[in-house]
Motif scaffolding. Structure first.
Motif, PDB file in Angstrom:
ATOM      1  N   ILE A 149     -74.535  -7.283  94.060  1.00 58.52           N
ATOM      2  CA  ILE A 149     -73.720  -6.618  93.032  1.00 58.52           C
ATOM      3  C   ILE A 149     -74.493  -5.442  92.448  1.00 58.52           C
ATOM      4  CG2 ILE A 149     -72.580  -6.940  90.812  1.00 58.52           C
ATOM      5  CD1 ILE A 149     -72.171  -9.860  91.555  1.00 58.52           C
ATOM      6  N   ASP A 150     -73.799  -4.357  92.198  1.00 59.71           N
ATOM      7  CA  ASP A 150     -74.411  -3.169  91.572  1.00 59.71           C
ATOM      8  C   ASP A 150     -74.365  -3.354  90.057  1.00 59.71           C
ATOM      9  OD1 ASP A 150     -75.401  -0.748  90.876  1.00 59.71           O
ATOM     10  OD2 ASP A 150     -73.785   0.451  91.748  1.00 59.71           O
ATOM     11  N   VAL A 176     -70.815  -8.159  82.896  1.00 61.52           N
ATOM     12  CA  VAL A 176     -71.168  -8.991  84.051  1.00 61.52           C
ATOM     13  C   VAL A 176     -70.832 -10.446  83.730  1.00 61.52           C
ATOM     14  CG1 VAL A 176     -72.978  -9.744  85.593  1.00 61.52           C
ATOM     15  CG2 VAL A 176     -73.012  -7.422  84.688  1.00 61.52           C
TER      16      VAL A 176
END
Length: 577
Positions: free
Chosen positions: A68-69, A76
């Protein structure tokens, strides 16, 4: 001194029971110990492997999460099942943390140079440690030349679940065999120290499996497994005394029970000796009288036990001797009837080869018993030839009677075609025969293949009732099958539907029909003749049906020489013009 039958009986039975119990006990204990040892080794390794698989799955989920970036995400949300404590991304060029999931690294401005160099050299790393929060999994991954991901996850839940079993000691190592931490078992007995376990792990190449080890004078069972990425190795140990405690106690209990059983058996033998031998004495007297030719004598039945059954058997034997001659007469009559049935059956199976301007047929038939369940034949009409082959489920007299019915059906169909001048398709023929078999036979069924050769159109029309597919050999030596819907066996169900298939042929193409007995009969080594051998012979350069027939017969007879046939063998070749 001459011992009586009763004395001999008591001595023999007592000795036999004691000897049998002793041998049985030794054999059972030996087999039980081997089986129990295998179970314990397998169970220990399975316990260890389950934990390593859980860790592997957890690492795989974190590894997916690391893709995940995080730098370009505002919010998040992470799965609670991963028990993520924190996620950091460190930038070595900026020399600071550029992402902190919990915003808790304000005091952690940078990493020391040694840690940065380690992260640059190692693309991926995972290890475990014990903290005040429990067991933590620390995962490190190199994202780029200057960015590094660090994830911490709490794995106390499933580590503690395994530790609650209490019998095993757990040791966790990294991929360099460095001990991360250990959890001692709650079971009584000695344990292996950290230093000894590090030494043992470093000196052995056991990464997956279980083995026995000795530390001092104490034996242990050690199991080892790794996570799928081989970043973490888990070692489980359990003292042999603990692992085999239940097995040892059970063996002692069985030995005590065996001694008690022998004692009880001896007492029962003494009681039964008189009860058993008295009828035997009476039986001996009657047998002596019967030996003189008096078969009218009968022994009084005193019980329903084995002696009573023996007495009944003697009485029955005397009666059967009187009927023996009559039985011999019946046997001779049945054998003569079977011979007649065999002679009749051989009359409606083609004995000679057939050849005209359209087709050349050469076949072979051999029964496995007095009467066969195989049948084949052909019917010739103007421009059309019908070819038939069938195999009854079984052989002997009932199967022969069913083949006679099939032959009669085909003869009637042939007569109908000649009178009506209307051809029937193979599927229609199978439908007619199926109707006859279903209504005349409750238990017997048969497979059958019918082909109609149209010599004018050079086409083969065919239908199958669960029989082996015939083969076709063309002029170039290629072998192919006449594939079709297999259909149901004849006599299986009243509403069976059969489908016709069509295939073109060229002049000099050869068809080969056969029953399963050809490929399933075995030689002395119990090896079947087999389809491979058959196909190899069919690919030979022979172009004549008679030569083909003789080749198959000679090779089959040579292969099965000296072996008893277990099924009928029938096959024939048909060369098409």
């Amino acid at each position: 001194m001459k011992a009586s039958l009763r004395t001999k009986f008591i001595i023999f039975i007592t000795f036999a029971i004691v000897a049998f119990d002793f041998i049985f006990l030794l054999t059972s204990v030996n087999l039980y110990n081997k089986d129990k040892a295998s179970y314990i080794y397998e169970n220990t390794y399975s316990f260890n492997r389950s934990l390593s698989q859980l860790l592997s799955k957890h690492l795989d989920q974190i590894r997916l999460l690391s893709n995940i970036d995080f730098l370009h995400m505002e919010n998040v949300t992470l799965p609670k099942s991963l028990a993520i404590e924190n996620i950091w991304i460190f930038d070595s060029q900026k020399k600071k943390f550029v992402f902190d999931l919990n915003k808790a690294s304000a005091s952690k401005k940078s990493l020391d140079q040694a840690t940065i160099e380690f992260l640059r050299q190692v693309p991926e790393e995972a290890h475990l440690k014990i903290s005040d929060k429990g067991v933590e999994l620390i995962y490190q991954r190199k994202l780029s030349n200057h960015e590094f991901l660090i994830v911490t996850s709490n794995v106390s839940s499933f580590v503690n679940n395994f530790q609650q079993l209490g019998l095993y000691s757990l040791y966790f190592f990294d991929h360099n065999n460095q001990l991360l931490f250990d959890l001692k078992s709650k079971a009584e007995g000695e344990h292996i120290s950290k230093e000894e376990m590090v030494k043992i792990t470093s000196s052995t190449d056991l990464n997956e499996g279980a083995r026995e080890i000795t530390v001092g004078d104490q034996g242990f069972i050690m199991a080892s497994s790794q996570t799928a990425d081989k970043l973490i190795k888990i070692v489980t140990t359990i003292p042999k005394s603990v692992a085999f405690a239940a097995s040892t106690n059970l063996i002692y209990q069985n030995m005590a029970l065996a001694v008690i059983f022998i004692g009880i058996s001896i007492v029962i033998i003494l009681f039964l000796a008189k009860l058993i031998t008295n009828p035997l004495v009476e039986l001996t007297k009657v047998a002596e009288e019967a030996s003189l030719g008096n078969y009218d004598v009968q022994v009084k039945v005193t019980g329903q036990d084995e002696i009573g059954i023996l007495v009944l058997a003697f009485n029955k034997m005397f009666s059967e001797i009187k009927n023996y001659i009559e039985q011999l007469k019946d046997k001779f009559r049945i054998e003569n009837e079977i011979k007649v049935a065999k002679a009749v059956q051989e009359q409606y199976i083609p004995k000679e080869d057939f050849k005209n301007h359209n087709i050349h047929v050469a076949g072979h038939y051999a029964s496995a018993s007095e009467c066969s369940g195989d049948w084949w034949g052909y019917k010739v009409h103007e421009g059309v030839t019908y070819l038939f082959i069938s195999d009854v489920t079984g052989h002997g007299l009932p199967a022969a009677l069913l083949t006679a019915a099939v032959n009669s059906c085909c003869a009637s169909i042939d007569f109908q075609i000649k009178n009506s001048q209307k051809l029937l398709s193979p599927s229609e023929i199978l439908t007619i025969i199926n109707h006859v078999i279903f209504n005349s036979s409750d238990n017997l069924m048969l497979t059958m293949f019918v082909a109609m050769i149209d010599h004018k159109e050079k086409k083969i029309h065919y239908a199958n009732a669960s029989h082996e597919f015939p083969f076709m050999m063309d002029g170039s030596g290629q072998v192919s099958s006449l594939l079709a819907e297999p259909g149901f066996r004849l006599g299986d169900r009243a509403d069976s539907v059969f489908e016709d298939s069509v295939r073109e042929y060229n002049t000099s193409d050869i068809l080969f029909f056969y029953t399963d007995g050809l490929v399933e009969n075995v030689n002395k080594a119990n090896k079947p003749f087999g389809s491979r051998t058959l196909l190899k012979l069919l690919r030979s350069e022979i172009k004549d049906p008679v030569q083909f027939r003789n080749l198959i017969r000679s090779q089959f007879d040579q292969f099965t020489a000296g072996a008893q046939a277990n099924d009928d063998v029938t096959y024939f070749f048909a060369e098409l013009s």
